[in-house]
Write an enzyme that holds these catalytic residues in place. Structure first.
Site, PDB file in Angstrom:
ATOM      1  N   GLU A 121      -9.060 -14.073   1.871  1.00  0.00           N
ATOM      2  CA  GLU A 121      -9.092 -13.149   3.003  1.00  0.00           C
ATOM      3  C   GLU A 121     -10.407 -12.388   3.051  1.00  0.00           C
ATOM      4  O   GLU A 121     -10.948 -11.972   2.018  1.00  0.00           O
ATOM      5  CB  GLU A 121      -7.919 -12.171   2.870  1.00  0.00           C
ATOM      6  CG  GLU A 121      -7.720 -11.228   4.031  1.00  0.00           C
ATOM      7  CD  GLU A 121      -6.385 -10.488   3.892  1.00  0.00           C
ATOM      8  OE1 GLU A 121      -5.355 -11.143   3.678  1.00  0.00           O
ATOM      9  OE2 GLU A 121      -6.388  -9.261   3.989  1.00  0.00           O
ATOM     10  N   GLU A 125     -11.644  -3.386   8.801  1.00  0.00           N
ATOM     11  CA  GLU A 125     -10.530  -2.514   9.208  1.00  0.00           C
ATOM     12  C   GLU A 125     -11.043  -1.123   9.550  1.00  0.00           C
ATOM     13  O   GLU A 125     -11.910  -0.579   8.868  1.00  0.00           O
ATOM     14  CB  GLU A 125      -9.482  -2.434   8.094  1.00  0.00           C
ATOM     15  CG  GLU A 125      -8.729  -3.732   7.909  1.00  0.00           C
ATOM     16  CD  GLU A 125      -7.668  -3.611   6.839  1.00  0.00           C
ATOM     17  OE1 GLU A 125      -6.488  -3.744   7.180  1.00  0.00           O
ATOM     18  OE2 GLU A 125      -8.032  -3.402   5.674  1.00  0.00           O
TER      19      GLU A 125
END
Length: 376
Positions: A121, A125
């Site tokens: 991943e 964010e």
């Protein structure tokens, strides 16, 4: 002869009705624990998707994102809201640029995630409580033994206007950029054996990490709790450009090692991306700790809203959806993607593969033979 004819016709009829649907229903599958996982549909090129023109069929939507002249909007108005888009194709090393405006609001999380089936991943964010910074993060194989991989970067005005956020991903380096300026790099030697290196989808969306139903650690990380009376809270994505550095129609795991060298490109080749593009990495001055664990794919035949990072946990206002051809994030073999992100089938008409077509011809011959008294 009657018995033989009827038996063959019955078999042919069964094959005719069953074969076209095969390959259209899949389960989310971790290839490190299940060697029978289907291959991932490869992008194998570059696409530029303009959401100001409406929805793109390169993506599967959940939670009803909306579209207007600002692009795709992901609105969190109440507990359980988690609008998101997931690409139907994967890239195997490449570059992704997203033009995005983050959502405001304490506890609200805007997410741009690249993730593989085996839980590698790479993240961007934004926490709605602070419009002046953004967090970069990465995970390898979903490992959560430590929470020291996240880093915060100055990002003033992230909620006031659109900016371009970039991930450049090769076998030798990951680069995070804001409006073309590098804010972080990562090399395999510095990743504690958690360097992301397997085919990845693109996921983008917003959710409430500060929802009162979440674990205290998640609420604290998201800088919540969320006060929905101050909403709704909206993240907007104007466009996404993705360039796949590898080629072919599908990516397949050759074994359960999870290394990039084990990935096979069907009809093409895996390109590692060459040498690092940034030789002088900027210093990381602010690291994060205590964030939730990465998004865990459910190994089942139905889609289950993840209960962990980076998406919202299950809530009574949300429903599950069956994973089928129409919403599974891969494409059937032979389908392609245009430069604008449009999914293109092999032809405009339904296609029956060769074995099925042969059976269909036999079936028709036997059926008409029976009707008109032919004998075989």
């Amino acid at each position: 002869m009657w018995t033989t004819t009827r038996a063959l016709a019955t078999l042919a009829m069964a094959a005719f009705f069953i074969a076209p649907s095969s390959g259209q229903t899949y389960s989310n599958c971790n290839p490190l624990t299940n060697t029978a996982c289907p291959a991932d549909s490869a992008l194998g090129r570059r696409v530029s998707i303009d959401f100001t023109q409406g929805a793109s069929d390169s993506f599967t939507s959940q939670g009803n994102p909306t579209y207007d002249s600002n692009g795709a909007s992901f609105t969190v108005a109440k507990s359980g809201d988690s609008p998101q888009l997931t690409s139907k194709w994967y890239i195997m090393f490449g570059r992704v640029d997203v033009v995005l405006k983050a959502a405001p609001g304490a506890g609200i999380v805007s997410s741009f995630v690249m993730q593989s089936d085996d839980l590698d991943e790479i993240d961007w964010e934004w926490l709605g409580a602070d419009s002046e910074e953004v967090q970069s993060n990465y995970f390898g194989k979903g490992q959560t033994t430590t929470y020291n991989r996240g880093a915060f970067h100055a990002d003033p005005g992230s909620q006031a206007g659109f900016k371009t956020y970039t991930v450049e991903w090769t076998a030798s380096q990951i680069v995070w950029q804001i409006d073309g300026v590098t804010v972080r790099t990562l090399e395999p030697a510095n990743a504690d054996n958690q360097y992301p290196q397997t085919p990845m989808q693109i996921k983008v969306g917003a959710w409430s990490g500060g929802d009162p139903a979440n674990a205290p650690g998640t609420i604290q990380w998201a800088r919540g709790p969320t006060d929905y009376s101050k909403g709704p809270f909206t993240m907007q994505v104007k466009s996404i450009s993705a360039q796949d550095y590898s080629t072919g129609s599908q990516y397949k795991y050759g074994d359960t090692s999870g290394t990039w060298q084990s990935i096979q490109a069907i009809g093409g080749e895996v390109n590692s991306g060459g040498t690092p593009i940034e030789t002088a990495a900027p210093a990381i001055t602010s690291s994060s700790s205590g964030q939730p664990i990465p998004f865990v794919v459910k190994s089942s035949s139905t889609y289950v809203t993840p209960t962990v990072y980076p998406w919202v946990p299950l809530a009574t206002t949300m429903s599950t959806a069956t994973v089928t051809y129409s919403n599974y994030p891969g494409l059937p073999s032979g389908w392609t993607v245009s430069s604008s992100g449009k999914v293109v089938p092999p032809s405009s008409a339904p296609v029956i593969d060769a074995p099925t077509r042969s059976i269909y011809v036999i079936f028709c011959s036997l059926t008409f033979g029976f009707l008109y008294g032919w004998r075989i």
